[in-house]
Design a protein around this motif. Sequence first.
Motif, PDB file in Angstrom:
ATOM      1  N   LYS A 142     -10.816  -9.369   0.857  1.00  0.00           N
ATOM      2  CA  LYS A 142     -10.004  -9.487  -0.362  1.00  0.00           C
ATOM      3  C   LYS A 142     -10.650  -8.769  -1.544  1.00  0.00           C
ATOM      4  N   ALA A 143     -11.976  -8.869  -1.680  1.00  0.00           N
ATOM      5  CA  ALA A 143     -12.636  -8.214  -2.804  1.00  0.00           C
ATOM      6  C   ALA A 143     -12.483  -6.699  -2.724  1.00  0.00           C
ATOM      7  N   ALA A 144     -12.585  -6.162  -1.512  1.00  0.00           N
ATOM      8  CA  ALA A 144     -12.404  -4.718  -1.343  1.00  0.00           C
ATOM      9  C   ALA A 144     -10.964  -4.321  -1.645  1.00  0.00           C
ATOM     10  N   PHE A 145     -10.002  -5.121  -1.166  1.00  0.00           N
ATOM     11  CA  PHE A 145      -8.601  -4.832  -1.470  1.00  0.00           C
ATOM     12  C   PHE A 145      -8.354  -4.828  -2.968  1.00  0.00           C
ATOM     13  N   ASP A 146      -8.894  -5.796  -3.678  1.00  0.00           N
ATOM     14  CA  ASP A 146      -8.674  -5.871  -5.119  1.00  0.00           C
ATOM     15  C   ASP A 146      -9.158  -4.606  -5.822  1.00  0.00           C
ATOM     16  N   LYS A 147     -10.243  -4.012  -5.331  1.00  0.00           N
ATOM     17  CA  LYS A 147     -10.757  -2.782  -5.943  1.00  0.00           C
ATOM     18  C   LYS A 147      -9.824  -1.600  -5.737  1.00  0.00           C
ATOM     19  N   VAL A 148      -9.219  -1.544  -4.544  1.00  0.00           N
ATOM     20  CA  VAL A 148      -8.418  -0.362  -4.224  1.00  0.00           C
ATOM     21  C   VAL A 148      -6.924  -0.577  -4.428  1.00  0.00           C
ATOM     22  N   GLU A 149      -6.509  -1.802  -4.741  1.00  0.00           N
ATOM     23  CA  GLU A 149      -5.071  -2.077  -4.909  1.00  0.00           C
ATOM     24  C   GLU A 149      -4.395  -1.143  -5.908  1.00  0.00           C
ATOM     25  N   PRO A 150      -5.008  -0.842  -7.078  1.00  0.00           N
ATOM     26  CA  PRO A 150      -4.333   0.081  -7.996  1.00  0.00           C
ATOM     27  C   PRO A 150      -4.143   1.474  -7.400  1.00  0.00           C
ATOM     28  N   LEU A 151      -5.075   1.910  -6.559  1.00  0.00           N
ATOM     29  CA  LEU A 151      -4.960   3.225  -5.935  1.00  0.00           C
ATOM     30  C   LEU A 151      -3.850   3.224  -4.886  1.00  0.00           C
ATOM     31  N   ILE A 152      -3.802   2.184  -4.060  1.00  0.00           N
ATOM     32  CA  ILE A 152      -2.741   2.105  -3.055  1.00  0.00           C
ATOM     33  C   ILE A 152      -1.380   2.017  -3.735  1.00  0.00           C
ATOM     34  N   SER A 153      -1.292   1.256  -4.806  1.00  0.00           N
ATOM     35  CA  SER A 153      -0.026   1.126  -5.534  1.00  0.00           C
ATOM     36  C   SER A 153       0.397   2.448  -6.152  1.00  0.00           C
ATOM     37  N   ALA A 154      -0.577   3.227  -6.636  1.00  0.00           N
ATOM     38  CA  ALA A 154      -0.258   4.536  -7.196  1.00  0.00           C
ATOM     39  C   ALA A 154       0.305   5.459  -6.125  1.00  0.00           C
ATOM     40  N   VAL A 155      -0.208   5.351  -4.917  1.00  0.00           N
ATOM     41  CA  VAL A 155       0.277   6.157  -3.806  1.00  0.00           C
ATOM     42  C   VAL A 155       1.668   5.698  -3.376  1.00  0.00           C
ATOM     43  N   ALA A 156       1.851   4.396  -3.248  1.00  0.00           N
ATOM     44  CA  ALA A 156       3.091   3.869  -2.672  1.00  0.00           C
ATOM     45  C   ALA A 156       4.272   3.941  -3.627  1.00  0.00           C
ATOM     46  N   GLY A 157       4.050   3.581  -4.870  1.00  0.00           N
ATOM     47  CA  GLY A 157       5.154   3.590  -5.827  1.00  0.00           C
ATOM     48  C   GLY A 157       5.905   2.273  -5.879  1.00  0.00           C
ATOM     49  N   ARG A 158       6.013   1.566  -4.749  1.00  0.00           N
ATOM     50  CA  ARG A 158       6.747   0.306  -4.717  1.00  0.00           C
ATOM     51  C   ARG A 158       5.824  -0.883  -4.451  1.00  0.00           C
ATOM     52  N   GLY A 159       4.524  -0.659  -4.568  1.00  0.00           N
ATOM     53  CA  GLY A 159       3.592  -1.757  -4.453  1.00  0.00           C
ATOM     54  C   GLY A 159       3.040  -1.944  -3.060  1.00  0.00           C
ATOM     55  N   VAL A 160       2.084  -2.881  -2.968  1.00  0.00           N
ATOM     56  CA  VAL A 160       1.428  -3.158  -1.702  1.00  0.00           C
ATOM     57  C   VAL A 160       1.310  -4.662  -1.523  1.00  0.00           C
ATOM     58  N   ALA A 161       1.642  -5.160  -0.338  1.00  0.00           N
ATOM     59  CA  ALA A 161       1.559  -6.588  -0.033  1.00  0.00           C
ATOM     60  C   ALA A 161       0.254  -6.856   0.712  1.00  0.00           C
ATOM     61  N   TYR A 162      -0.572  -7.743   0.174  1.00  0.00           N
ATOM     62  CA  TYR A 162      -1.800  -8.143   0.851  1.00  0.00           C
ATOM     63  C   TYR A 162      -1.477  -9.324   1.750  1.00  0.00           C
ATOM     64  N   VAL A 163      -1.785  -9.200   3.053  1.00  0.00           N
ATOM     65  CA  VAL A 163      -1.367 -10.229   4.004  1.00  0.00           C
ATOM     66  C   VAL A 163      -2.535 -10.993   4.630  1.00  0.00           C
ATOM     67  N   GLY A 164      -3.768 -10.677   4.230  1.00  0.00           N
ATOM     68  CA  GLY A 164      -4.889 -11.462   4.724  1.00  0.00           C
ATOM     69  C   GLY A 164      -6.012 -10.615   5.278  1.00  0.00           C
ATOM     70  N   GLU A 165      -6.908 -11.264   6.001  1.00  0.00           N
ATOM     71  CA  GLU A 165      -8.108 -10.609   6.529  1.00  0.00           C
ATOM     72  C   GLU A 165      -7.804  -9.826   7.812  1.00  0.00           C
ATOM     73  N   GLY A 166      -8.810  -9.082   8.249  1.00  0.00           N
ATOM     74  CA  GLY A 166      -8.758  -8.432   9.550  1.00  0.00           C
ATOM     75  C   GLY A 166      -7.612  -7.455   9.719  1.00  0.00           C
ATOM     76  N   GLU A 167      -6.935  -7.551  10.872  1.00  0.00           N
ATOM     77  CA  GLU A 167      -5.937  -6.545  11.258  1.00  0.00           C
ATOM     78  C   GLU A 167      -4.497  -7.000  11.054  1.00  0.00           C
ATOM     79  N   LEU A 168      -4.276  -8.010  10.203  1.00  0.00           N
ATOM     80  CA  LEU A 168      -2.923  -8.529  10.041  1.00  0.00           C
ATOM     81  C   LEU A 168      -1.941  -7.469   9.551  1.00  0.00           C
ATOM     82  N   ALA A 169      -2.419  -6.525   8.756  1.00  0.00           N
ATOM     83  CA  ALA A 169      -1.527  -5.453   8.291  1.00  0.00           C
ATOM     84  C   ALA A 169      -1.033  -4.599   9.449  1.00  0.00           C
ATOM     85  N   ARG A 170      -1.858  -4.457  10.481  1.00  0.00           N
ATOM     86  CA  ARG A 170      -1.438  -3.672  11.651  1.00  0.00           C
ATOM     87  C   ARG A 170      -0.258  -4.344  12.351  1.00  0.00           C
TER      88      ARG A 170
END
Length: 320
Positions: A142-170
């Motif tokens: 989560k701490a790493a995600f919080d650091k990069v969330e603004p960058l991912i959001s800048a890329v996506a345009g419509r935001g990014v959903a954080y779904v938890g630890e590990g490979e849950l996004a996969r």
Amino acid sequence: MENLSIGWIGIGRMGAPMAERLLGAGHGVAIWNRTASKAMPLKAKGAAVADKPRDLASVDVLFTMVSTGADLEQVYFSEAGVLSGGQCPAICVDCSSIGVEQSAAIRERLAERGAEFVASPVSGNGKCVKAGKMSAVASGPKAAFDKVEPLISAVAGRGVAYVGEGELARFCKIAHNVFLSTIIHNLAEVTLLTNKAGVSRAAFLEFINNSVLGSIFTQYKSNALVNLDWTTTFTPELLRKDIDLGLEAARRHNVPMPVTAATRELLQSHFGAASLQDDPSEYLSKDFAAILETMALASGMKLESEETPVPTGLETASQD
């Protein structure tokens, strides 16, 4: 936001406009691509171009957008890979679509070198990226995600959903592309049904897009289905790979997926139809929506473009 140095690997149909959005948001980005010529347009827009993946090992955040898990392993761990020297990015953000187990193995190897890994696959195609209508999902520390969330959001345009630890996004991205496969197949079926009954494809899809069933996806695919424009955004081979990943995950978790299994066989018929073409590889290199033509053959229909340009919903949008 913390001023982070950024690297980017993978300047393909998706990677190029995604990295360009970071540049457009004012970030400095150093890039590498296996085919160096594809990096030149971004160099002209201010990106620094690295000679080898290893040259990006000192960045704070390294983004990757490649086709397969094998490609990702190569850019990280090969002889000239990112981790082939003594340095390592603090955070690696992977936006590719790869399998759960392969992602977990890569996460473990990165952790041994002190790098945190954020899995952040995305939804959309190159035009969606440029229009600021792509979305993303992420998992990892989560701490790493919080650091990069603004960058991912800048890329996506419509935001990014954080779904938890590990490979849950996969799991989320695999489920997304399984859903995508069933939508395009069923959309093709009902479009052909109404078309054969006498309704133009343009008129039927206008109705669908204005209904509660319409979506960003059905709207931006309508022009392709109406005018047989198979400019590639996603290949049938990549879609088949993702369906297989979904069915593998379903077996592991004991979740029945009969609709997905049937869709997989429908998609396989497209590969069979390719063998009847003069150039099978060219046929399969077209966009996955070209399954409309394969399904039309099974329906006794020979399709022609309706020569009716249909708005995609992406024409006037711009970077946020």
